[in-house]
Design a protein around this motif. Structure first.
Motif, short mmCIF file in Angstrom:
data_model
loop_
_atom_site.label_atom_id
_atom_site.label_comp_id
_atom_site.label_asym_id
_atom_site.label_seq_id
_atom_site.Cartn_x
_atom_site.Cartn_y
_atom_site.Cartn_z
N GLU A 139 0.83 -1.20 0.00
CA GLU A 139 0.00 0.00 0.00
C GLU A 139 0.87 1.25 0.00
O GLU A 139 0.58 2.22 -0.71
N PHE A 140 1.94 1.24 0.77
CA PHE A 140 2.85 2.39 0.82
C PHE A 140 3.51 2.60 -0.54
O PHE A 140 3.68 3.75 -0.99
N ILE A 141 3.88 1.52 -1.19
CA ILE A 141 4.53 1.64 -2.50
C ILE A 141 3.58 2.30 -3.50
O ILE A 141 3.97 3.19 -4.26
N HIS A 142 2.30 1.89 -3.49
CA HIS A 142 1.33 2.49 -4.41
C HIS A 142 1.13 3.97 -4.09
O HIS A 142 1.07 4.80 -5.01
N LYS A 143 1.01 4.29 -2.82
CA LYS A 143 0.85 5.69 -2.44
C LYS A 143 2.07 6.51 -2.86
O LYS A 143 1.95 7.66 -3.31
N VAL A 197 -0.88 9.80 -15.27
CA VAL A 197 -0.15 8.73 -14.58
C VAL A 197 -0.53 8.69 -13.10
O VAL A 197 -0.79 7.62 -12.54
N ALA A 198 -0.57 9.85 -12.47
CA ALA A 198 -0.95 9.92 -11.06
C ALA A 198 -2.39 9.46 -10.85
O ALA A 198 -2.70 8.75 -9.88
N GLY A 199 -3.28 9.84 -11.76
CA GLY A 199 -4.67 9.39 -11.67
C GLY A 199 -4.80 7.89 -11.79
O GLY A 199 -5.57 7.25 -11.06
N VAL A 228 -5.60 2.53 -9.29
CA VAL A 228 -5.13 1.18 -8.99
C VAL A 228 -5.22 0.93 -7.48
O VAL A 228 -5.70 -0.12 -7.03
N GLU A 229 -4.77 1.89 -6.70
CA GLU A 229 -4.80 1.75 -5.24
C GLU A 229 -6.24 1.65 -4.73
O GLU A 229 -6.55 0.81 -3.88
N ASN A 230 -7.14 2.49 -5.26
CA ASN A 230 -8.53 2.46 -4.82
C ASN A 230 -9.20 1.13 -5.12
O ASN A 230 -9.95 0.58 -4.29
N ILE A 231 -8.95 0.59 -6.31
CA ILE A 231 -9.55 -0.69 -6.69
C ILE A 231 -9.00 -1.82 -5.82
O ILE A 231 -9.75 -2.71 -5.39
#
Length: 322
Positions: A61-65, A85-87, A92-95
């Protein structure tokens, strides 16, 4: 840049399911390439930035953030595509968070929100959605319709600011943007027939054409619905009206009735325009006393405080605009 450059020592990653595994640099590289696909952004730049944030015991999770954070920091007037790219990274993180939550709450270890049947999704949303929009459909028909129309890959077509706004203001728990757009389109297509007094079962072809058209327009950003439609329409007791004009009469009892109406409208997410033309002017006669009327300013203050208390769509910045 080679994957070996990420191997700065023994690094273990804590997975969302609670187990550790050795860092796999190729996964970070693959994710960066996926996020930058179709853009002129260099995935190696993103990997290089993420590399400096790695440490033993880091979570996925930290890596995705961190990837989202780094992509945002790379946005410049010369390279605006980092917004996309940020969106994508945030999406990806939300899903992933939705999948983890459903697997935990409902004991469904293989659940994936973008691959589940639409009727399974409706079961997750049965307390949040107005089910009357769906009960008239056969389950198999509804699933086939969703499979044919929903394009889940479009969840990754939005800039970071759009993803944040949609998540914070419009999406409910377990929803993605494409679920939101499909359900709203389905409601609009049914309403199209209803307004023309056409029976659904006799006009399925027209219904499907309108549903596909509405979804295509909104999911590809050709049109946008009012905020109250996006946030409220699929909920119980919602309606297609989003803005209301109220007339304040020159009577205290009726003024208080209108104030109650304003509170109810705002509670359900409606926007309000108030006509105060009939309120008697400042220092006019009132109760046979000359100069006693206070005019519209005190009433405007009451309305402003009311909108702050019963804030529209739960938006903290609701206020009376003069």
């Amino acid at each position: 840049m080679h994957n070996e450059e990420l191997n700065t020592g023994k690094i273990r990653v804590l997975k969302r399911k609670g187990v550790f595994e050795d860092l796999m640099p190729e996964k970070i590289k693959a994710m960066a390439e996926y996020l930058t696909k179709g853009t002129e952004c260099d995935p190696n730049v993103l990997v290089e930035n993420v590399k400096h944030s790695l440490f033993d015991g880091i979570t996925t999770e930290f890596i995705h953030k961190q990837m989202t954070f780094d992509a945002v920091n790379l946005i410049t007037p010369q390279e605006p595509e980092w917004r996309l790219v940020a969106g994508r990274s945030l999406t990806v993180e939300n899903i992933k968070n939705i999948n983890v939550e459903v697997r935990r709450l409902f004991k469904r270890p293989d659940f994936e929100i973008d691959k589940c049947k639409f009727t399974d999704f409706l079961q997750l949303m049965h307390k949040q959605y107005n089910q009357s929009w769906f009960v008239r459909f056969n389950a198999d028909y509804l699933n086939d319709l969703a499979d044919k129309i929903i394009k889940f890959e479009r969840n990754f077509d939005y800039f970071i600011e759009s993803v944040i706004t949609t998540e914070q203001k419009f999406l409910m728990k377990f929803e993605t943007a494409q679920h939101l757009y499909f359900v709203i389109s389905l409601i609009y297509a049914q309403t199209y027939l209803s307004i023309r007094k056409l029976k659904l079962n006799d006009n399925l072809e027209l219904f499907e054409a309108k549903l596909a058209r509405y979804y295509e327009l909104i999911s590809t950003k050709k049109i946008s619905f009012p905020s109250v439609i996006l946030s409220e329409l699929r909920k119980p007791n919602a309606n297609l009206a989003s803005c209301f004009i109220v007339q304040f009469p020159d009577s205290l009892d009726k003024i208080m009735d209108v104030i109650k109406d304003c509170a109810t409208i705002s509670k359900n997410g409606g926007g309000i325009g108030a006509n105060l033309d009939h309120i008697r002017a400042f220092k006019s006669w009132l109760m046979n006393i000359k100069g006693k009327a206070t005019g519209i300013k005190p009433l405007m203050k009451v309305l402003n405080d009311l909108m702050l208390y019963v804030n529209q769509c739960h938006h903290k910045d609701s206020h009376v605009k003069r």
